[in-house]
Design an enzyme around this catalytic site. Structure first.
Site, PDB file in Angstrom:
ATOM      1  N   LYS A 121      -6.177   2.115  -6.114  1.00  0.00           N
ATOM      2  CA  LYS A 121      -6.525   1.078  -7.057  1.00  0.00           C
ATOM      3  C   LYS A 121      -7.410   1.631  -8.029  1.00  0.00           C
ATOM      4  O   LYS A 121      -8.582   2.022  -7.897  1.00  0.00           O
ATOM      5  CB  LYS A 121      -6.795  -0.079  -6.272  1.00  0.00           C
ATOM      6  CG  LYS A 121      -5.674  -0.734  -5.682  1.00  0.00           C
ATOM      7  CD  LYS A 121      -5.892  -2.283  -5.398  1.00  0.00           C
ATOM      8  CE  LYS A 121      -4.935  -2.871  -4.868  1.00  0.00           C
ATOM      9  NZ  LYS A 121      -5.068  -3.123  -3.510  1.00  0.00           N
ATOM     10  N   GLU A 152      -1.865   2.214   9.123  1.00  0.00           N
ATOM     11  CA  GLU A 152      -3.353   1.621   9.447  1.00  0.00           C
ATOM     12  C   GLU A 152      -3.198   0.236   9.609  1.00  0.00           C
ATOM     13  O   GLU A 152      -2.483  -0.470   9.595  1.00  0.00           O
ATOM     14  CB  GLU A 152      -4.386   1.953   8.165  1.00  0.00           C
ATOM     15  CG  GLU A 152      -3.835   1.226   6.871  1.00  0.00           C
ATOM     16  CD  GLU A 152      -4.564   0.893   6.060  1.00  0.00           C
ATOM     17  OE1 GLU A 152      -5.829   0.251   6.193  1.00  0.00           O
ATOM     18  OE2 GLU A 152      -4.666   1.655   4.735  1.00  0.00           O
TER      19      GLU A 152
END
Ligand code: PSU
Ligand code: MN
Length: 310
Positions: free
Chosen positions: A167, A33
């Protein structure tokens, strides 16, 4: 172009020769990405990481295809100059599923998120994608409704995403519940715990464990053959020597989340804001961990891609 197309989709696509040839010849390819380059890492680390990920993948005899939108063209595979552009230019929009048509039509530049990269990878015929962490259900989503489009994409697009979980700026428990509802399997790569990006542990379990790329490739093949339609997460924890402790990160993340609330940051700006705040609060300590985990994910993805074509 060997890529399956409907309508006039192909007018927007621009394949790098190396990637086009690899796909035509049935050679292994790993997608990468570009949000991570344009909005995830600071310069010059972003460029270094982008190039290192590509080199690692090439080291396994696999072709890397970094995905981005440049001047309205959906690029599958970037040149060195294009990587540099993505790493340095200030006017690069964050491109998720809903942004793609607008960015393409207006001839703008977009860094693709996990969602948009998966979409493009699938249309290009790429089955494996390596990144750092996926987006997910944000803390407080019961009030804000902030749930990353990455999760819906994982539910509908058959690409295996190799990442270090997500995260803890997110509500990881709700993120896993959401993925369960959407039918997305979470496969731990040599771990039974869902990794929390900087930390190897999160206190949450994965659905299944694989011990190597052979087992991972078998599952990807089965999902394809069953035509289940959706993607999967292959969760690879950060190598032990670079992992940060959960206690340390929890404290930092609490602070970052509170700062965002106080400043009223919302929508697509929230993830980059939190990432940047964490970097500030850790005094760059998180950067090293972040770099090492994405490199390791590139390694694992390359091994799986290579196994998949056997
Ligand atoms: N999580 C990270 N680093 C990132 C991202 C997520 O630790 O750079 C990026 C990825 O591209 C992901 C996107 O797809 O943020 C999710 O953004 P949002 O929450 O706005 O959907
Ligand atoms: Mn969001």
């Amino acid at each position: 172009m060997s890529v399956k197309a409907s309508g006039d989709r192909e007018r927007f696509f621009d394949f790098k020769d190396e990637v086009k040839e690899a796909l035509e010849e049935g050679k292994p390819v790993v997608a990468l990405e570009s949000t991570l380059i344009s909005h995830g890492f600071p310069y010059p680390e972003n460029l270094e990481v982008a190039e290192e990920m590509e080199e690692i993948i090439r080291g396994y005899g696999v072709v890397p295809a970094t995905i981005a939108v440049i001047k309205g063209k959906i690029k599958v595979g970037l040149t060195r100059g294009e990587l540099e552009f993505m790493a340095t230019s200030k006017d690069i929009l964050k491109a998720s599923r809903r942004d793609l048509a607008v960015i393409a039509a207006k001839g703008l530049n977009g860094a693709t998120t996990v969602a948009a990269t998966m979409m493009v990878a699938e249309r290009a015929g790429i089955k494996v994608f390596a990144t750092g962490g996926i987006g997910g259900v944000h803390r407080g989503a019961e009030k804000t409704f902030d749930i990353s489009a990455d999760l819906q994409e994982l539910a509908r697009t058959p690409v295996a995403v190799v990442c270090s979980g997500a995260k803890a700026i997110l509500d990881l428990s709700l993120t896993l519940e959401y993925l369960e509802t959407m039918g997305v399997p979470i496969i731990g790569f040599r771990t039974d715990e869902f990794p929390a990006f900087y930390c190897r542990e999160s206190g949450l379990k994965v659905d299944y464990v694989v011990n190597d790329e052979v087992e991972a490739a078998k599952i990807i093949r089965a999902m394809q053959d069953l035509e289940l339609g959706g993607g999967m997460i292959i969760a690879n924890p950060v190598p032990e020597e670079y992992a940060l402790s959960m206690e340390y990160m929890n404290e930092i993340i609490e602070k970052a989340v509170r700062a965002a609330e106080k400043e009223g940051v919302k929508g697509k700006k929230l993830t980059p804001y939190l990432l940047n705040k964490i970097k500030e609060l850790t005094g760059g300590k998180s950067l090293k961990t972040n770099i090492e985990l994405v490199k390791d994910n590139a390694r694992v993805a390359a091994k799986i891609a290579r196994e998949l074509i056997k």
